[in-house]
Design an enzyme around this catalytic site. Structure first.
Site, mmCIF file in Angstrom:
data_model
loop_
_atom_site.group_PDB
_atom_site.id
_atom_site.type_symbol
_atom_site.label_atom_id
_atom_site.label_comp_id
_atom_site.label_asym_id
_atom_site.label_seq_id
_atom_site.Cartn_x
_atom_site.Cartn_y
_atom_site.Cartn_z
ATOM 1 N N GLY A 1 53.229 38.554 -7.866
ATOM 2 C CA GLY A 1 52.326 38.204 -6.771
ATOM 3 C C GLY A 1 50.952 37.921 -7.316
ATOM 4 C CB CYS B 1 54.919 39.774 -12.884
ATOM 5 S SG CYS B 1 53.365 39.128 -13.445
ATOM 6 C CE1 TYR B 2 49.672 43.408 -7.138
ATOM 7 C CE2 TYR B 2 51.671 43.536 -5.810
ATOM 8 C CZ TYR B 2 50.332 43.842 -5.994
ATOM 9 O OH TYR B 2 49.676 44.588 -5.065
ATOM 10 C CG HIS C 1 57.664 35.620 -14.087
ATOM 11 N ND1 HIS C 1 57.618 35.981 -12.763
ATOM 12 C CD2 HIS C 1 56.387 35.692 -14.536
ATOM 13 C CE1 HIS C 1 56.381 36.250 -12.411
ATOM 14 N NE2 HIS C 1 55.609 36.087 -13.469
ATOM 15 C CD GLU D 1 61.006 35.448 -11.669
ATOM 16 O OE1 GLU D 1 61.383 36.271 -12.523
ATOM 17 O OE2 GLU D 1 59.868 35.484 -11.163
ATOM 18 C CB SER E 1 71.073 12.735 9.450
ATOM 19 O OG SER E 1 71.324 13.663 8.418
ATOM 20 C CG ASP F 1 70.658 20.549 4.460
ATOM 21 O OD1 ASP F 1 71.388 20.720 3.472
ATOM 22 O OD2 ASP F 1 69.424 20.553 4.407
ATOM 23 C CB ALA G 1 77.288 16.435 6.196
ATOM 24 C CE LYS H 1 70.364 20.003 0.066
ATOM 25 N NZ LYS H 1 70.021 19.588 1.417
#
Ligand code: XMP
Length: 572
Positions: free
Chosen positions: A114, A141-142, A228, A230, A282, A286, A288, A428
């Site tokens: 953060g 980290c934070y 980090h 990630e 559309s 998403d 679909a 996603k």
């Protein structure tokens, strides 16, 4: 199966409100954003907020890792990485009460990084219930600094911010957190404050040249990482997170898209009962996937409305329609409203006005069609987890966000529909997996994002039928060559833009005065930043040759070599 074909008469309604010049210009970024965008615009007309989040995690053997979001730009990435380990993970703010977390059956907590400093007024702290739960905790980290501060160690401002690569060396006490991690490995650092003294009973697990306390831990399974894990710049980060969730938290790893589908089907059936659902199809991923999963659950109780606003790419209508009608056997109301949209766009050159008109008109057409279906209870929406998080955190103290998404929009209050959002806990990449498991064609599942206002914002200046045809032809060549070169999936987006510039050229014995087409191809993770793709010269050459040969109105092609920022991905 019911299929309606409808051709809308020319509409002559005008934009209801003049857009303010300050109105937000850019919207949502996650893949298929179209529908959400329209709903966002609809919210401006007069809106109500979507219903509160409903449970979506698999019941059965429920397990979760909870990330406490202290506002790092990487927080969501932590959740994504944990999910990649097939463990369900949710991001919550530090003020979330235990009662909201307990039903998820947490197996451990991760405290994110953060922007704050632990000794600032109102610095967010770890809620007491986390330590009281005696569950494993990993502070990043934070998050590590908070643990240190709360447990009796010392945090101080670093002389200078440490940012970038560092080499981590395992040392001190051996820990299962680093099982299968090499003795020395690169990590990504990004911190200002640093740990001066560890809390009592903590041990050093790893260090770097600049950080003697790069990884610390105690025998109560509380850990801190200064770097980090990630981000991709920490190549062993995923191993470390995997160790945490499996070896330390004891997770089973039951978060699979197969389980998700089974669970979602039951939940949708329960929620909808005998009700009726509509969705706006559309052609994007998403909408679909959301329509397909609901169709799988409740069959013909869902009707999909597919509005062709006339700004779509070549063959898009046919492909979308065929996929859903022929392959999936769904109820589709197809509305060709392209004349009506074009009419309203006559003479309009301002990009935001284009967006606004298309958004408003979409809602009008959609509503008209929905009325014809009779009583409808739910509107299906392809809201994804990042959208939910963005909406929830904006305005909260943890919202030192770089991005600002807007795509969890409201519905016009006159449409008294409940929202059905079965994907609201998915990322996603998970949506894509669900799509594949539901049998959607790869071509649709891996589709590059396409903006809601479609080609209208890739035509600089007024949109006309003729210009749309020129752009479709040029765009077709770009897409075709990019796919042939097997670059389609690596690129976030690749497309053509029809500029309003004309230039002189020569063809045979004649001088020409034709359009300038620009080609844009970018790589990106989330569309917030993007880099122009270094497409191979021969691919660029083929694109250029083919466009000038196959599209007679165009006599010059340029390649856009600007990144975002300072440019945007779209030209308007
Ligand atoms: P920009 O151009 O802001 O685009 O870098 C970021 C992402 O958003 C898409 N985009 C839109 N999508 N309605 C949409 O649904 C819009 O008005 C719109 N404008 C940009 C763009 O294609 C890219 O993926």
């Amino acid at each position: 199966m019911v299929i309606y074909f409808q051709y809308m008469a020319k509409g002559k309604a005008k934009a209801k409100s003049k857009p303010s010049p300050k109105a937000s210009r850019r919207v949502a970024t996650s893949g298929d954003i179209e529908v959400s965008t329209y709903l966002e615009i609809a919210k401006e007309i007069s809106g109500e907020q979507p219903a509160a989040a409903k449970e979506a995690v698999p019941s059965g053997e429920r397990e979760a890792i909870i990330v406490i979001d202290f506002g790092s730009q990487y927080s969501l990435l932590i959740a994504r990485r944990v999910r990649e380990c097939q463990v369900y993970c949710e991001l919550v703010s530090a003020d979330t009460p235990w009662e909201k977390i307990a039903p998820l059956n947490p197996k451990g907590f991760i405290l994110s990084g953060g922007p704050g400093s632990v000794y600032q007024d109102n610095a967010p702290m770890t809620p007491a219930y986390i330590y009281e739960s005696r569950l494993p905790v990993l502070g990043i980290c934070y998050g590590m600094q908070v643990i240190t501060h709360q447990m009796g160690g010392q945090v101080a401002p670093g002389a200078k911010r440490e940012y970038g690569h560092a080499l981590l060396h395992l040392g001190g006490v051996e820990s299962p957190l680093f099982t299968n991690v090499p003795q020395s490995t690169p990590v990504w650092m990004s911190h200002g404050d640093k740990i001066e003294a560890m809390p009592p009973d903590f041990n050093v697990l790893a260090y770097t040249d600049n950080s003697p306390f790069a990884a610390i831990g105690n025998d109560k399974n509380i850990f801190g990482l200064q770097f980090h894990p990630e981000v991709v710049h920490t190549p062993e980060g995923k191993t470390i997170l995997k160790n945490f969730v499996y070896r330390i938290c004891g997770c089973q790893g039951n978060w699979t898209m197969g389980n998700f589908i089974t669970d979602s089907l039951a939940k949708i059936q329960q929620e909808v009962g005998k009700g009726k659902v509509i969705s706006a199809l559309s052609g994007g991923v998403d909408s679909a996937v959301v329509s397909t999963v609901i169709h799988r659950a409740i069959g013909d109780q869902i009707t999909c409305i597919f509005v062709n606003h006339g700004m779509l790419r070549r063959e898009e209508v046919e492909r979308t329609f065929n996929t859903f009608r022929l392959n999936m056997g769904m109820n589709i109301v197809y509305v060709d409203a392209s004349e009506r949209f074009l009419e309203r766009l006559k003479g309009v050159t301002d990009p935001e006005t284009k967006r606004k008109i298309i958004g408003e008109e979409f809602i009008n057409v959609f509503e008209d069609e929905a009325k014809k279906i009779g009583k409808v209870d739910f509107l299906a929406q392809g809201t994804l987890y990042p959208d939910v998080i963005e909406s929830a955190s904006s305005g909260s103290t943890a919202a030192a966000k770089i991005k600002s998404h807007h795509n969890v929009g409201g519905l016009p209050s006159r449409m008294t529909l409940k929202l059905l959002e079965p994907l609201r806990y998915l990322f996603k990449d998970e949506v894509r997996q669900v799509g594949l498991e539901l049998g959607l064609p790869e071509e649709m599942v891996w589709r590059q994002p396409f903006p809601g206002p479609g080609l209208s914002i890739r035509i600089i200046g007024e949109v006309t039928k003729e210009k749309l045809e020129i752009l479709r032809a040029a765009d077709w060549v770009v897409m075709n060559e990019i796919k042939k070169a097997k670059l389609y999936r690596q690129l976030w987006q690749s497309f053509a833009i029809l500029t309003d510039v004309h230039s002189v050229g020569v063809m045979g014995d004649y001088r020409t005065y034709g359009y300038l087409v620009a080609v844009r191809a970018v790589t990106s993770d989330d569309a917030m930043t993007a880099d122009w793709s270094r497409l191979p010269y021969d691919v660029l050459a083929r694109i250029s040759n083919r466009i000038v040969n196959e599209v007679p109105e165009v006599n010059r092609v340029v390649y856009d070599i600007t990144s975002k920022p300072p440019s945007t991905i779209e030209w308007e």
